[in-house]
Design a protein around this motif. Structure first.
Motif, short mmCIF file in Angstrom:
data_model
loop_
_atom_site.label_atom_id
_atom_site.label_comp_id
_atom_site.label_asym_id
_atom_site.label_seq_id
_atom_site.Cartn_x
_atom_site.Cartn_y
_atom_site.Cartn_z
N THR A 183 -24.21 3.64 -34.55
CA THR A 183 -26.07 4.21 -33.86
C THR A 183 -26.28 5.19 -34.50
O THR A 183 -27.72 5.34 -34.67
N GLN A 184 -25.89 6.54 -35.06
CA GLN A 184 -26.60 7.88 -35.79
C GLN A 184 -27.10 6.54 -37.12
O GLN A 184 -27.86 6.77 -37.94
N GLU A 185 -26.16 5.63 -37.86
CA GLU A 185 -26.68 4.73 -38.80
C GLU A 185 -27.56 4.30 -38.70
O GLU A 185 -28.72 4.26 -39.54
N LEU A 186 -28.20 3.33 -37.65
CA LEU A 186 -28.97 2.77 -37.58
C LEU A 186 -30.46 3.87 -37.18
O LEU A 186 -31.14 3.24 -38.00
N GLU A 187 -30.36 4.86 -36.49
CA GLU A 187 -31.38 5.72 -36.39
C GLU A 187 -32.35 6.15 -38.08
O GLU A 187 -33.05 5.97 -37.78
N MET A 188 -30.91 6.37 -38.56
CA MET A 188 -31.40 7.17 -40.16
C MET A 188 -31.77 5.63 -40.70
O MET A 188 -32.85 6.12 -41.57
N ALA A 189 -31.74 4.54 -40.61
CA ALA A 189 -32.21 3.38 -40.88
C ALA A 189 -33.61 3.54 -40.71
O ALA A 189 -34.27 2.79 -41.70
#
Length: 193
Positions: A183-189
């Protein structure tokens, strides 16, 4: 509260039935965890109560009625799985496609409530656990059964119960961590394109 043979007196029958039926939501929740289908869970709970009422005379006063009901539920589920293993299920592919298109409209009120009260990530992580670990974590952490009661319900030694809870919780934690990282990686992306 004393329960005698269900044929002996009407008041004992009613008291037993009321006490047993007070656990219907817990049994349904567990049945849903085991079967993963609302219709199958309803059938499992119905079979459980049928067997419980027929065997009410075998219930020992002073023991845990909830644990006794869970034992019946798990034994009924295990027996049905054995039976299903010998009789492969025919699947109507059109019915599967229709069910997928309904987008959860067939969920029971209990299922909707359960899903609404559990965090979505926790729900997904719990659903991803192998059956043995999911059942152990559910019976301990949600249904609050003791290790001895769980051992009887699951028909395994207490040491196995403790091991399954420990391993199940560890797997649950790992699954939650992995989901949060994704989820954090998707938000960062999304933020950085």
């Amino acid at each position: 509260m004393a329960f005698r043979h269900p044929i002996q007196t009407g008041s004992d029958d009613r008291a037993f039935a009321e006490a047993a039926l007070s656990h219907i939501d817990s049994l349904y929740g567990t049945a849903l965890r085991l079967t993963r289908r609302a219709a199958d869970a309803e059938d499992l709970v119905q079979d459980t109560y049928l067997k419980a009422f027929r065997s009410a005379h075998q219930f020992q006063t002073g023991t845990n009625l909830k644990a006794w009901l869970f034992t019946i539920l798990h034994n009924t589920f295990r027996n049905s799985r054995r039976h299903d293993g010998r009789n492969p299920v025919d699947v109507d592919s059109e019915a599967v496609e229709r069910a997928a298109d309904e987008d959860g409209a067939a969920q029971s009120p209990e299922q909707i409530l359960m899903r609404a009260t559990l965090d979505a990530d926790l729900q997904a992580a719990l659903d991803s656990l192998p059956d043995a670990f999911r059942a152990a974590v559910w019976l301990r952490d949600v249904e609050d059964l003791s290790y001895a009661e769980m051992a009887k319900v699951l028909d395994v030694p207490i040491g196995t119960v403790m091991s399954r809870i420990s391993r199940g919780r560890r797997a649950l934690f790992g699954a939650m961590q992995a989901r949060r990282v994704r989820t954090q990686e998707l938000e960062m992306a999304r933020k950085h394109g």
